[in-house]
Structure formats: structure tokens, C-alpha cells
Design a protein around this motif. Structure first.
Motif, PDB file in Angstrom:
ATOM      1  N   LYS A  17       4.387  11.934   5.078  1.00  0.00           N
ATOM      2  CA  LYS A  17       4.184  13.337   4.655  1.00  0.00           C
ATOM      3  C   LYS A  17       4.715  14.345   5.660  1.00  0.00           C
ATOM      4  O   LYS A  17       4.575  15.548   5.464  1.00  0.00           O
ATOM      5  CB  LYS A  17       2.672  13.581   4.449  1.00  0.00           C
ATOM      6  N   ILE A  76       0.832  -1.201   0.000  1.00  0.00           N
ATOM      7  CA  ILE A  76       0.000   0.000   0.000  1.00  0.00           C
ATOM      8  C   ILE A  76       0.874   1.262   0.000  1.00  0.00           C
ATOM      9  O   ILE A  76       0.598   2.225  -0.712  1.00  0.00           O
ATOM     10  CB  ILE A  76      -1.000  -0.034   1.172  1.00  0.00           C
ATOM     11  N   PHE A  77       1.972   1.222   0.758  1.00  0.00           N
ATOM     12  CA  PHE A  77       2.917   2.355   0.740  1.00  0.00           C
ATOM     13  C   PHE A  77       3.433   2.565  -0.685  1.00  0.00           C
ATOM     14  O   PHE A  77       3.569   3.690  -1.148  1.00  0.00           O
ATOM     15  CB  PHE A  77       4.110   2.079   1.677  1.00  0.00           C
ATOM     16  N   ILE A  79       2.794   5.999   9.408  1.00  0.00           N
ATOM     17  CA  ILE A  79       2.017   6.605   8.320  1.00  0.00           C
ATOM     18  C   ILE A  79       2.274   8.114   8.273  1.00  0.00           C
ATOM     19  O   ILE A  79       2.448   8.693   7.204  1.00  0.00           O
ATOM     20  CB  ILE A  79       0.513   6.305   8.509  1.00  0.00           C
ATOM     21  N   ASN A 105      -7.875  13.393  -4.578  1.00  0.00           N
ATOM     22  CA  ASN A 105      -7.608  13.980  -3.264  1.00  0.00           C
ATOM     23  C   ASN A 105      -7.075  12.952  -2.273  1.00  0.00           C
ATOM     24  O   ASN A 105      -6.821  13.264  -1.128  1.00  0.00           O
ATOM     25  CB  ASN A 105      -8.870  14.660  -2.706  1.00  0.00           C
ATOM     26  N   THR A 106      -6.916  11.698  -2.710  1.00  0.00           N
ATOM     27  CA  THR A 106      -6.272  10.725  -1.818  1.00  0.00           C
ATOM     28  C   THR A 106      -5.092  10.068  -2.527  1.00  0.00           C
ATOM     29  O   THR A 106      -5.120   9.849  -3.740  1.00  0.00           O
ATOM     30  CB  THR A 106      -7.238   9.625  -1.299  1.00  0.00           C
ATOM     31  N   ASP A 107      -4.063   9.790  -1.757  1.00  0.00           N
ATOM     32  CA  ASP A 107      -2.817   9.300  -2.345  1.00  0.00           C
ATOM     33  C   ASP A 107      -2.930   7.888  -2.904  1.00  0.00           C
ATOM     34  O   ASP A 107      -2.331   7.567  -3.919  1.00  0.00           O
ATOM     35  CB  ASP A 107      -1.699   9.357  -1.303  1.00  0.00           C
ATOM     36  N   ILE A 108      -3.699   7.049  -2.228  1.00  0.00           N
ATOM     37  CA  ILE A 108      -3.823   5.669  -2.721  1.00  0.00           C
ATOM     38  C   ILE A 108      -4.539   5.683  -4.077  1.00  0.00           C
ATOM     39  O   ILE A 108      -4.133   5.007  -5.025  1.00  0.00           O
ATOM     40  CB  ILE A 108      -4.559   4.764  -1.705  1.00  0.00           C
ATOM     41  N   PHE A 154      -9.163   8.268   4.523  1.00  0.00           N
ATOM     42  CA  PHE A 154      -9.425   6.951   3.938  1.00  0.00           C
ATOM     43  C   PHE A 154      -8.109   6.194   3.707  1.00  0.00           C
ATOM     44  O   PHE A 154      -8.002   4.989   3.964  1.00  0.00           O
ATOM     45  CB  PHE A 154     -10.197   7.128   2.623  1.00  0.00           C
ATOM     46  N   ASP A 155      -7.087   6.921   3.241  1.00  0.00           N
ATOM     47  CA  ASP A 155      -5.774   6.293   3.040  1.00  0.00           C
ATOM     48  C   ASP A 155      -5.195   5.817   4.374  1.00  0.00           C
ATOM     49  O   ASP A 155      -4.638   4.721   4.469  1.00  0.00           O
ATOM     50  CB  ASP A 155      -4.804   7.285   2.390  1.00  0.00           C
ATOM     51  N   ARG A 214     -13.029   0.709  -3.099  1.00  0.00           N
ATOM     52  CA  ARG A 214     -12.037   1.253  -4.019  1.00  0.00           C
ATOM     53  C   ARG A 214     -11.994   0.457  -5.319  1.00  0.00           C
ATOM     54  O   ARG A 214     -11.670   1.021  -6.365  1.00  0.00           O
ATOM     55  CB  ARG A 214     -10.654   1.272  -3.353  1.00  0.00           C
ATOM     56  N   GLY A 273      -1.642  16.338   5.599  1.00  0.00           N
ATOM     57  CA  GLY A 273      -1.258  15.964   4.234  1.00  0.00           C
ATOM     58  C   GLY A 273      -1.837  14.651   3.749  1.00  0.00           C
ATOM     59  O   GLY A 273      -1.551  14.229   2.627  1.00  0.00           O
ATOM     60  N   MET A 274      -2.628  13.998   4.580  1.00  0.00           N
ATOM     61  CA  MET A 274      -3.137  12.679   4.176  1.00  0.00           C
ATOM     62  C   MET A 274      -4.650  12.602   4.279  1.00  0.00           C
ATOM     63  O   MET A 274      -5.269  13.190   5.148  1.00  0.00           O
ATOM     64  CB  MET A 274      -2.516  11.597   5.044  1.00  0.00           C
ATOM     65  N   HIS A 275      -5.233  11.823   3.365  1.00  0.00           N
ATOM     66  CA  HIS A 275      -6.673  11.619   3.384  1.00  0.00           C
ATOM     67  C   HIS A 275      -7.006  10.541   4.427  1.00  0.00           C
ATOM     68  O   HIS A 275      -6.336   9.512   4.478  1.00  0.00           O
ATOM     69  CB  HIS A 275      -7.130  11.175   1.990  1.00  0.00           C
ATOM     70  N   GLU A 300     -12.816  17.342   5.927  1.00  0.00           N
ATOM     71  CA  GLU A 300     -13.720  16.449   5.209  1.00  0.00           C
ATOM     72  C   GLU A 300     -14.118  15.270   6.091  1.00  0.00           C
ATOM     73  O   GLU A 300     -15.214  14.737   5.991  1.00  0.00           O
ATOM     74  CB  GLU A 300     -12.995  15.945   3.974  1.00  0.00           C
ATOM     75  N   GLN A 359      -6.911   2.698   5.442  1.00  0.00           N
ATOM     76  CA  GLN A 359      -6.519   1.524   4.675  1.00  0.00           C
ATOM     77  C   GLN A 359      -5.116   1.032   5.090  1.00  0.00           C
ATOM     78  O   GLN A 359      -4.869  -0.162   5.155  1.00  0.00           O
ATOM     79  CB  GLN A 359      -6.534   1.864   3.182  1.00  0.00           C
ATOM     80  N   MET A 360      -4.260   1.986   5.416  1.00  0.00           N
ATOM     81  CA  MET A 360      -2.915   1.577   5.857  1.00  0.00           C
ATOM     82  C   MET A 360      -2.951   0.950   7.241  1.00  0.00           C
ATOM     83  O   MET A 360      -2.211   0.013   7.514  1.00  0.00           O
ATOM     84  CB  MET A 360      -1.980   2.778   5.806  1.00  0.00           C
TER      85      MET A 360
END
Lengths: 143, 407
Positions: B405, A26-27, B401, A75-78, B345-346, A119, B341-343, B375, B349-350
Motif C-alpha cells: 500500500k 495471502i497476498f 507488507i 475494513n480489512t483487505d484479507i 490483523f492483516d 477468520r 493503509g493496512m489493518h 483501532e 496474518q501476513m
């Protein structure tokens, strides 16, 4: 440039190296998102949003010498990582190549299990939109 | 039962599994808690031994199922210290309980230009039913502002109260922030202007001692599944005089006294509000969830959860890029945050890749997220079976995580 099949094989072997380490995988997808070319801020508008994605994904396409050029952002990195993979496979190809492409790398790297169902649906929506652009340019070029 | 974390964890079969090759760490308790074996067995036992439609059955199974069903009503009465069991109505969940009040109490007691007061931190289920009611009746919905810490601004609340206020519908503990609101004081102030008070206890009943007579709230709503009980079951507590004055919610079987084609007379409370065959199995099993909580006692549970939250705060406070959302001094065990700097949802998931289950997004509190200009958040919410080792694992995951960023 390698064929669509060749590039998909490359991607699959890159993911193979990461093995079963889910966290690293995932990273890695997030890192890939960082390689996306800059997306014009003016194009971050609602009409360029892909419907069916939970996160925001903007996609635009242009035709250059009979080939389709894509630009995308999220807007999301993944999600950025996921769309960067699709662009790597489908960008700068003819509409015919794009429309007939069998994107088997997604299943081969077990993406569904990796990113979950929400996703995965978003990813399918991205592919659909990319193919729709190809279809539109094909129609235009053959007119 | 003395507080032995291993013994407690042993009661929850679902906790003993691996997710992506790592032991499951379940931190999504504010969404729903896991179920102890007693609840699971009660469900199986009911279907294996007692399944029958309740009330009015002349046979043994119907009688047994009815007794068990009503025994849960008594257990709920004791759990929230209500005066009588007839004040306990079973619903599908908190959302249905609130809608029931909006459609019945609202129908009878809310009129044009009346005001309903809610807060900025309400769940959508405590916003939308009132919006619908206000639209229908020409009433007005007023919103109590909150501070940057996520606490109700008392002066603003007092200023909003007036003789026009007919109802204050307020969350006891915020699902997105964890803030515990000063409901005792709020109920007193609301009553002083003649308003009734509905308390949304979805997030408080599993952590805090509840005494509806002491609090003097007019309604209390909550869901069984956030209380170690089954899904699809909720409770509406209401004071007898109010429930009796309210018109019925749904029409059908069970809720009637006598039906002719000309006229129907309605049953007594609580049955007036329980039309149709209820969720018998889940109601019966819910008693075991309450028994589990009672066996430990809320004070032991709260103490453990407070320790977990304090530990989580301690381990995360110096992580670069970690931004806590909701820093009230009085909280239930909710750690809501974003990472610079991170969403969310990400991040979720991590964390899932590490076997950690958290919730991400707006938590059905979009106006609250707008108040904070975000958000959504990542929310880790702790329950009785969580451990300090799990908190350490979470903090380690967050740190790793955040570094992406925030170097």
C-alpha cells in the motif's frame, strides 16, 4: 456464466498454482479484495454489519430479475478478499441456486488452515448472511 | 550464567519448531513468554513425585509439597526484595490481584467522593475493577493524560493529585507501547498527598530490577506466565500493615483460623487471601522460572532486549508506510506499529505466514488506542531468547507488507 460448481473449480485451480507458498497465497487473497466493486458509503452502517465477524464486514443484497445481487465491503483487505470469492461464486444467481450451493471450494483450498479459526468463523457468518438474503428474496418472489 | 544466546535458546523446547515451513519466530512475549525446560520439568516432577494438598497434611508428600510451595514464596520475596514472605500472596494472575485489592482495600478504604488515579495507558484489567469500585462507592476515577510519544504528562499528574486521591494505580511498563513510567517519582508524589500506590508490574517484572522496599510501592501485581513461568498464577505483593487491615477476599478453606456457625476468625497473612486449594504445581514450577532469570540477571537480560529493540527501530525507521506507536525515550522491548493503509490483523496474518508470531489489535487498552486515534496496532515484543537474525526477518517482512500500500 459458469455454474456454481464451475466457478468453484476455477478458484481451486487458481489457488493450486500458488502451491504451498502461504505468503503469496495471502497476498493473492488481499489482491482479490481490491477487485470488489465500490460499496456505497451510505450503506456502511451498523445494520448492514455481519454479526460474528472480528473485522467489520458490510453486506447488502438486492433482487434483479429474479436474481440476487450482492455488494460487500470490509475494513480489512484479507476479509475483502474472502468476501470477493463468495460474491464471485454466489452473485447474480437465483435464490434457489444460492440456497442449494455447496461451497466446497473453501475446504478444497484449505482455507481454514490458511486464515485461522477466527477468520473461518467470520467466513461462515458471511455465508450464512448471504444465504439468509437468498431465503428472504425467495420468500418474496414466491409470495 | 554468561549470556550465550544459543545456550539460552536451547533451554526453550517450544522455540525449535517450524511454522508454515519456516522457523518459528516468537515475538508475542508481552502476551506470554515461553517456558524454559526447568519449569516444564518441575511441573512434571511435581505430579510424578510430590502431588499432595499442602498445609496441615501429616504425611511426607504433603510436607514436601508444602515446603516447595513456600520455597517459591520466599523466592518471590527475594525477586522483588520484599521485607517478608508473608507479604506475597499467590493469585490466578495480575487481573485477579488487582480485583483482590479493589474488593478488599477498596471496600475498606475507598469512600464517596474519593478519587482513584490511573493513566491513559492502563490495561483494561487496571481500569474496569476501579470503575466497578467507583460505581459502588460513589468515588471518582481520574485519568492521567499522556503525550504523543506515549509518556505521562507530569504536570497533569501533579494537578490531579489531591487530598481526595486515595489510590494511584499505575502501570510500570505499558503492554501496548512499552513506555516505562517514572514510578519512583510518582510513588513519592502520591504518598505526599496520602495516597497509596498499586504498581501493575505485569510487563516490567521480566525486564527491570524490582525493589518494592526501595520503590516504597504499597502494592505490586504481576503474572508468572509473562516471567517465563506457568499460566494461571499471579502475585500480589502488599505491605504487611495494609494486608492485615484489609478484609479477606474469598471465603473458604485455608483462609480461616477457626470456624463455628456463629463466627469465623481469619487466618494470618498470606493465608487469609489464599482461600481454597491453591495452584500448587504452578507455584512450585514458578521457582524455576525465577531461577532462570536470576541465573542471567536482569541487567544482562535488559541489555540484550534493549539491543534488539534498538536494532528493530533502526531497521524499520525508513520503511515507507511504517508508523511507530509509542516512542517514549525509556521503554521495555516492545515495537508497536501500524502500516499506512493496512489493518493490523492483516499485517499479523501476513507475518504469521513467515512464521513470525506477533499480536494485533487493541491489546486490551482501548482507551489508549482512542488516544492515538487508531483501532489497534501490530505489536512485536522481544524476550531474552530472541535474536538479531529474527529482527532482520521481521523487518524484511514488514517492508514487504508495507510495499503493498505504500509504493
Amino acid at each position: 456464466m459458469s455454474s456454481i460448481t464451475g466457478i468453484q473449480d476455477e478458484i481451486v485451480s487458481e489457488f493450486d498454482i500458488l502451491g504451498d507458498d502461504r505468503e503469496s497465497t495471502i497476498f493473492y487473497i488481499m489482491e482479490l479484495g481490491g477487485n470488489l466493486p465500490d460499496f456505497p458509503a451510505a450503506e456502511q452502517k451498523d445494520e448492514n454489519l455481519i454479526k460474528g465477524c472480528q473485522s467489520k464486514v458490510w453486506l447488502i443484497a438486492n433482487e434483479e430479475n429474479g436474481k440476487v445481487r450482492y455488494l460487500a465491503d470490509s475494513n480489512t483487505d484479507i476479509t475483502k478478499g474472502l468476501i470477493s470469492l463468495l460474491i464471485r461464486v454466489l452473485d447474480n444467481r437465483t435464490p434457489e441456486e444460492i440456497l442449494s450451493a455447496d461451497l466446497n471450494f473453501i475446504e478444497r483450498i484449505g482455507m481454514g488452515n490458511l486464515i485461522g479459526s477466527q477468520r473461518s468463523n467470520g467466513l461462515a457468518a458471511m455465508i450464512k448472511q448471504m444465504k439468509l438474503y437468498a431465503l428472504a428474496f425467495q420468500t418474496k418472489l414466491n409470495a | 550464567m554468561r549470556f550465550d544466546i544459543n545456550e539460552i535458546r536451547g533451554l526453550f523446547p517450544v522455540l525449535h519448531q517450524e511454522v508454515h515451513g519456516r522457523p518459528l519466530i516468537y515475538f508475542d512475549n508481552a502476551a506470554t513468554t515461553q517456558k524454559p525446560i526447568g519449569v516444564i520439568e518441575a511441573l512434571t516432577n511435581y505430579y510424578e513425585l510430590d502431588n499432595s494438598n499442602i498445609h496441615r497434611g501429616a504425611h511426607t508428600l504433603a510436607d514436601r509439597a508444602t515446603r516447595y510451595y513456600e520455597a517459591t514464596r520466599d523466592a518471590v520475596r527475594d525477586f522483588i526484595k520484599a521485607k517478608e514472605s508473608a507479604e506475597i500472596i499467590f493469585t490466578k494472575g495480575t487481573t485477579e490481584s488487582i480485583n483482590l485489592v479493589a474488593k478488599t482495600f477498596g471496600k475498606k478504604f475507598i469512600g464517596k467522593d474519593d478519587e482513584i488515579l490511573i493513566s491513559t495507558m492502563e490495561h483494561h484489567s487496571n481500569i474496569v475493577p476501579w470503575q466497578m469500585l467507583c460505581e459502588e462507592k460513589g468515588a471518582n476515577l481520574k485519568v492521567i493524560p499522556i503525550s504523543d510519544e506515549g509518556e505521562i504528562i507530569w504536570e497533569e499528574f501533579e494537578n490531579l493529585l489531591s487530598p481526595r486521591t486515595k489510590l494511584v494505580s499505575i502501570v510500570h511498563a505499558s503492554n501496548a507501547l512499552g513506555t516505562i513510567n517514572p514510578v519512583e517519582k510518582m510513588i513519592e508524589a502520591a504518598h505526599a498527598v496520602g495516597a497509596k500506590v498499586l504498581l501493575d508490574g505485569a510487563q516490567s517484572t521480566s525486564h527491570l530490577e524490582i525493589d518494592v522496599q526501595g520503590l516504597d510501592c504499597d502494592f505490586l501485581v504481576f503474572s508468572a506466565h509473562k516471567l517465563y513461568g506457568p499460566t494461571g498464577l499471579g502475585v500480589l505483593y502488599g505491605k504487611r500493615e495494609l494486608l492485615e487491615a484489609m478484609p479477606p477476599f474469598l471465603g473458604g478453606g485455608e483462609m480461616i483460623k477457626e470456624v463455628t456457625f456463629e463466627k469465623t476468625t481469619y487466618n494470618e497473612i498470606p493465608f487469609k487471601f489464599e482461600a481454597g486449594t491453591p495452584n500448587i504445581a504452578d507455584v512450585i514450577a514458578f521457582k524455576e522460572a525465577l531461577a532462570f532469570i536470576n541465573s542471567l540477571g536482569k541487567s544482562q537480560i535488559k541489555k540484550h532486549e534493549d539491543e534488539l529493540l534498538a536494532y528493530a527501530n533502526e531497521l524499520t525507521k525508513d520503511i515507507k508506510g511504517f508508523i511507530p506507536v509509542g516512542t517514549a525515550s525509556n521503554k521495555v522491548s516492545v515495537l508497536s506499529f501500524t502500516i499506512n493503509g493496512m489493518h493490523p490483523f492483516d499485517v499479523g496474518q501476513m507475518l504469521d505466514a513467515r512464521g513470525i508470531a506477533v499480536r494485533t489489535g487493541h491489546h486490551c487498552t482501548q482507551p489508549l488506542m482512542q488516544r492515538f486515534g487508531i483501532e489497534g496496532t501490530v505489536r512485536a515484543s522481544f524476550a531474552v531468547y530472541n535474536t538479531k537474525t529474527e529482527i532482520e526477518n521481521l523487518a524484511e517482512g514488514i517492508a514487504k507488507i508495507a510495499r503493498i500500500k505504500n509504493k
